[in-house]
Scaffold this motif. Sequence first.
Motif: not given
Length: 270
Positions: A153-173
Amino acid sequence: MIRAHNISLSGREGQHRRTVLQGINIHIEPGEWVALTGANGCGKTSLIRSFNGLNTPSGGSLSVAGLDLRLPENRMAVKQHVQLVFQNPEAQTVGSTPFEDIAFGLENRGLERERMIARIHEILQQVGLSHKAEAEASTLSGGERQRLAVGCCLALEAKMIIFDEATSMLDPEGRSDILELAQGLWQAGTTILWVTQRMEELAASPRIAVLGKGQLLYDGSPRSLFYTSELPENLGWLPSPAVRVGKLLQKQGWPLHLLPLTGQDLEELL
């Protein structure tokens, strides 16, 4: 950044059409952090896909980054400004290594090679993956894959990033790493729309929007939501430990602005 006025969206279910979104009004300013929540099937994904030009509202008006998304040509152009980080880390990798994955988007923009290579290394360092630049994508952890998705996303110089439940499948760390990375981007000026059902992530957000059955039920501060609204109880939310303690303090007459929202608030209070 986002101006949605009375937007609606219909979807097809078998031979019938059903209303997915109805009468949504929401404004998000550049540089804001907004948390979006609601039960599964409430319309969250349909709404954010509208913000990225993937869905076309059937009614109302919607402009994103100054682009009127009622115009077909703007639905592709908006992707230069708004990027999505999805729930499943494995579904977002197109290259065999982090270096190649970030290069993919830059090559599509026609960046000259020397400048592109320098930019890739800069982005990998920013998302904490410099040491994994040439690693096989399949060996990355879920958290590392999500950081790589943010890097794209940063490579495309996004002005806005939408995190769609981006942590739901991750461990606490992994969840902590991605949240910290997103907060750093926000502090640097990126607009963040953080989609989550985690109470602790909602409580740490400066602004919360709640969807229910395709309608916007709430849009405001977390303290007002958790301490003065009956909505969390009506929706069956289980309050966080900090809010449970805050409820007890509220009954003893503590003012709203002192009631804890997060574990850190509670620790400082104690």
